[in-house]
Structure formats: structure tokens, C-alpha cells
Design an enzyme around this catalytic site. Structure first.
Site, short mmCIF file in Angstrom:
data_model
loop_
_atom_site.label_atom_id
_atom_site.label_comp_id
_atom_site.label_asym_id
_atom_site.label_seq_id
_atom_site.Cartn_x
_atom_site.Cartn_y
_atom_site.Cartn_z
N ASN A 209 37.95 -20.28 -47.49
CA ASN A 209 36.63 -20.82 -47.84
C ASN A 209 36.63 -22.33 -47.57
OD1 ASN A 209 37.53 -22.30 -50.32
ND2 ASN A 209 38.12 -20.22 -50.87
N ILE A 305 43.63 -15.58 -61.55
CA ILE A 305 44.63 -16.49 -62.13
C ILE A 305 44.15 -17.08 -63.45
CG2 ILE A 305 45.93 -18.62 -61.74
CD1 ILE A 305 45.71 -18.00 -58.70
O1 PMT Z 1 37.54 -28.41 -53.26
P1 PMT Z 1 36.21 -29.14 -53.09
O2 PMT Z 1 35.76 -29.19 -51.65
O3 PMT Z 1 36.20 -30.47 -53.76
O4 PMT Z 1 35.08 -28.24 -53.81
C1 PMT Z 1 35.11 -28.10 -55.19
C2 PMT Z 1 34.80 -26.65 -55.63
C3 PMT Z 1 33.36 -26.34 -55.29
C4 PMT Z 1 35.72 -25.68 -54.91
C5 PMT Z 1 35.08 -26.61 -57.16
O5 PMT Z 1 34.24 -27.52 -57.82
C6 PMT Z 1 34.86 -25.21 -57.70
O6 PMT Z 1 33.75 -24.78 -58.02
N1 PMT Z 1 35.98 -24.43 -57.82
C7 PMT Z 1 35.95 -23.02 -58.22
C8 PMT Z 1 35.50 -22.19 -57.06
C9 PMT Z 1 35.53 -20.71 -57.37
O7 PMT Z 1 36.38 -20.03 -56.89
O8 PMT Z 1 34.62 -20.32 -58.20
P2 PMT Z 1 34.46 -18.79 -58.72
O9 PMT Z 1 33.17 -18.78 -59.43
O10 PMT Z 1 34.65 -17.83 -57.59
O11 PMT Z 1 35.68 -18.59 -59.71
C10 PMT Z 1 35.56 -18.82 -61.12
C11 PMT Z 1 36.87 -19.33 -61.68
O12 PMT Z 1 37.88 -18.35 -61.54
C12 PMT Z 1 37.41 -20.58 -61.01
O13 PMT Z 1 37.96 -21.41 -62.00
C13 PMT Z 1 38.48 -20.05 -60.07
O14 PMT Z 1 39.52 -21.01 -59.86
C14 PMT Z 1 39.01 -18.86 -60.87
N2 PMT Z 1 39.55 -17.76 -60.07
C15 PMT Z 1 38.76 -17.06 -59.24
C16 PMT Z 1 39.27 -15.98 -58.56
C17 PMT Z 1 40.62 -15.65 -58.73
N3 PMT Z 1 41.16 -14.63 -58.08
N4 PMT Z 1 41.39 -16.39 -59.54
C18 PMT Z 1 40.88 -17.43 -60.21
O15 PMT Z 1 41.62 -18.11 -60.96
#
Ligand code: PMT
Length: 402
Positions: A209, A305
């Protein structure tokens, strides 16, 4: 030190022979990664040219003359923009005007209008410095929380010897860094994930991504500056690891999960990484050849995670991020509950200028029963705000020996 990285610093220059040292100060601050703007009094322009400062900062210098040509709100704009304002050199006259809340030129008005911390680096003849009027003004200023950097003692421009020389730019830079280095997380162990994960499809292709890692790296610096011992686990990025942070580069989600587990237990965990929810079920050892018009790629779920961290014992204060293109708050709250988090930072993605790979971001802090919007700012500033908010909520006694 990168405590000053991304900090917005206004250097105010007043009319003293020491004004030549301001150019060195501006250069040092810029080298530390600060975003510097300069505001000069009329008197200071007799000692150093605004062109020099403009060349060093890459931005026009704010003066009384420049304010006349604009909306007249330049002092308000700069006052709001600044993270800190430093007056170097600060003459006896300027200290007196500051002490009495005068707003009779752009720099004085700027100091009156700002809510940012103010630092003054006095420069004057030793007798002026020791005069009771100056001492009294200093007492007033200190009483209002204005910090004083220096002055140094030694031979003065007038040939006399004594206290009143503007201190060295390096000293002022250190004093400014000290403002930002709080100790609110001293003794706490903070683990942060950042960046994307790469899930191999074959030896040349992957599922990933647009995450640049900027948000997670900014959080690591902010937590470190708050006194924490920080472990930063990052997927592939082009960013330099922050100083004084334990850095674990990883590639895949499985590797990230393993590295996180190796860093636990922790007091605070922040999942800022954009972790791939799925990975190819059978990554190929050879490059996949082109055959049919359509091809199917079977994916399997990756471990979550942040959700697993939230289930560990002892449990860290667990913070996630939610990257959403719509229904920001409701989607974030759903993830907060499903993953068992204490706090989730919802940020809009797919909008130019914020989110993935941008220098700025805006967010909503979402908890079970409340939310708090944080308007657009640099990722460094937002990271500091987030760390402040976490500090207010997380248990203050460390659960882990560091
Ligand atoms: O890296 P940059 O370019 O500065 O951009 C920042 C960002 C937009 C990436 C950051 O601010 C952000 O939003 N990070 C989380 C992105 C994400 O994966 O969001 P999600 O809604 O899909 O996941 C929700 C949470 O679960 C997040 O804390 C993610 O780290 C965690 N997760 C998701 C999937 C997975 N398999 N394991 C996880 O731990």
C-alpha cells in the site's frame, strides 16, 4: 538531535550588533530540520540584511515594511503558525517593550498575539543588563513563563567586559530543543509499528500500500522526546531511522508480528503501520508467467497484530489507527471495539495533502464514548498531540522495568 525536526520556529531579530549571530542561529536551526521564519525590527535591519535571512530560510522575512504591503494580519498568521518564538538578539529596549505588552511594531505584536512559548536571548552592554530596570523587566518576563537563554559573559562590542553577550547559537538551539523534550513518558516502554508491509506474490511482485512510514516515525520521535524508551518496527520505507530509538526493519506482516512480540511487554503500543489484511496464499518461487486474460490470486488472512497485542498480558495501553475513505468515526469506533483497543486515531485517506505519504495529516481521536477532532497539521505536530493525549490516558506507572 532531531528534537527540532519539523518544529515551526520564528526567529525574531532586534537591533543589536549581535544580529550577525542570528544568521548562524537560523542556519543551525534549519540544519536541525526546523522550519524557520524570520521577523525583524526596523533597527535590526541596520545590522543585518533581510536578504541574508531570506536566503537562509527560503522564505520572505516579515518586517514592518512587508506587513504594510499585506493584509496587515502577518503577525497573527505567524503567531498562530509558530511552535516557538525566539528573539535573538533581544535588546534591552525590546525586553522592556515585551515586559509592558507593547505592540508598536510587527515583532512586538507577534509576541503579544502568540500562544507559543517565547524565548529571549538578551544582548546588551553589561551595565544595561545589570540595571535594575532591565532586571525588573526580566523578572516580569520570567514570571509570565518566558524563557531566557543566556546571556554569556566576556568582551563586549563596546570593549568592556561583563555579562550581556548574546550566547552562542548552539546554546540557544539546545535551549529550544529542551522546550520540546518533556519527560512525561520517562521510564515507559513504547512499541510503535510504522510503514507498509510487503506480501510477496512471486520474487518480483508484492501486495502492499501507499504508506510512507512518516506518521509512525513521527510518533516514535514524539514518544522519545517525551522521555520514553521507544521500539519502532517498520515495514520498508525511505526514511532514516530516528536517533535514540530501537529500530527493527521488517518486510512482511508475519515478520512485523514476530518483531512486535519480541518487544513485548510494553507500557504503550501504537499500531500506525498499514498492515496488509491479506497475503497471497501461495507465494511463487519463480516469476509468474503471463498466460490467460484473467488470473485469480488466492489470498489468506494475515494475523491482526494490534488486536493480538490488545489481548496480551500484561496488556499495554493499546492504540490503533483507522485509515478510512468514508464514515470515518463510525468505522473507527467499530475497529476500536472489534480489536479491543483503548484508543483509535481515525484518519481520512484518499484525500490529497493528508493521510498516506503526505507531510500533513488530520485525525479524530475515537474512544468508546467520545471523540476529539485534531485539525490538519504536520505529522510531527500531530504525533506530539497524539502522544500528549495518550499520556493523559495511559496509566502513569510503568508496568515494565526498562
Ligand atoms: O505512513 P504514512 O504515509 O505516514 O501514512 C500514515 C497512515 C495513513 C498509514 C497512518 O496514519 C494509518 O492510518 N495507519 C493505519 C493504516 C491501517 O492499516 O488502517 P486499518 O484501518 O486497515 O487498520 C486498523 C488498525 O489495525 C491499524 O492500527 C493497523 O496497524 C492495525 N492492523 C491492521 C491489520 C492487521 N493485519 N494488523 C494490524 O495490526
Amino acid at each position: 538531535m532531531d528534537t527540532l525536526l519539523g518544529r515551526r520556529i520564528v526567529v525574531g531579530i532586534t537591533g543589536s550588533i549581535a544580529a550577525y549571530k542570528s544568521a548562524e542561529l537560523v542556519r543551525t536551526l534549519t540544519q536541525e530540520g526546523a522550519d524557520v521564519r524570520v521577523a525583524m525590527t526596523r533597527a535590526s535591519q541596520r545590522f543585518i540584511g533581510d536578504i541574508t535571512l531570506q536566503a537562509l530560510t527560503g522564505h520572505p522575512v516579515a518586517t514592518d515594511a512587508s506587513a504594510e504591503g499585506t493584509s496587515g494580519m502577518e503577525h497573527i498568521d505567524l503567531a498562530r503558525w509558530a511552535d516557538v518564538i525566539v528573539i535573538a538578539p533581544a535588546t534591552a529596549d525590546f525586553l522592556a517593550r515585551l515586559a509592558h505588552g507593547r505592540a508598536d511594531d510587527l515583532l512586538a505584536a507577534l509576541c503579544l498575539a502568540t500562544e507559543a512559548p517565547l524565548v529571549v536571548a538578551p544582548a546588551m552592554n553589561h551595565a544595561m543588563w545589570q540595571n535594575p530596570a532591565t532586571r525588573y523587566n526580566l523578572t516580569l518576563l520570567r514570571g509570565r513563563g518566558i524563557r531566557v537563554s543566556g546571556p554569556a559573559s566576556g568582551e563586549q562590542a563596546c570593549g568592556e567586559i561583563g555579562p550581556g553577550r548574546m550566547c552562542a547559537p548552539e546554546q540557544i538551539t539546545e535551549d529550544l530543543a529542551g522546550i520540546f523534550a518533556t519527560r512525561r513518558l520517562a521510564g515507559q516502554r513504547v512499541v510503535i509499528t510504522a510503514g507498509p508491509t510487503w506480501e510477496p506474490i512471486d520474487p518480483v511482485r508484492m501486495l502492499t500500500n501507499r504508506s510512507s512510514g512518516k506518521m509512525g516515525f513521527a510518533l516514535a520521535r514524539a514518544a522519545r522526546d517525551a522521555g520514553a524508551e521507544v521500539w519502532l518496527i517498520s515495514g520498508p520505507t525511505h526514511l532514516a531511522p530516528p536517533d535514540r530509538v530501537h529500530f527493527h526493519p521488517v518486510v512482511t506482516t508475519e515478520e512485523m508480528k514476530g518483531a512486535v512480540e519480541g518487544c513485548l511487554p510494553a507500557d504503550i503500543f501504537i499500531g500506525a503501520a498499514a498492515v496488509s489484511d491479506y497475503r497471497p496464499a501461495e507465494p511463487q518461487r519463480e516469476k509468474i508467467k503471463k498466460h490467460d486474460e484473467r488470473m485469480m490470486l488466492a489470498l489468506i488472512r494475515n494475523p491482526d497484530i494490534v488486536a493480538e497485542v490488545a489481548r496480551t498480558k500484561p496488556r499495554p495501553f493499546t492504540v490503533g489507527f483507522a485509515a478510512e475513505t468514508s464514515d470515518l468515526v463510525s468505522q473507527a469506533r467499530r475497529k476500536l471495539l472489534e480489536k479491543g483497543l483503548d484508543l483509535i486515531i481515525a484518519n481520512q485517506v484518499g484525500v490529497p495533502g493528508i493521510g498516506f505519504d503526505a507531510d500533513d495529516n488530520e485525525a479524530v481521536l475515537v474512544e468508546q464514548d467520545r471523540e476529539k477532532p485534531l485539525s490538519r497539521m504536520s505529522k510531527d505536530q500531530l504525533a506530539r498531540r497524539i502522544i500528549d493525549e495518550i499520556t493523559e490516558r495511559a496509566p502513569s506507572a510503568p508496568v515494565t522495568p526498562v
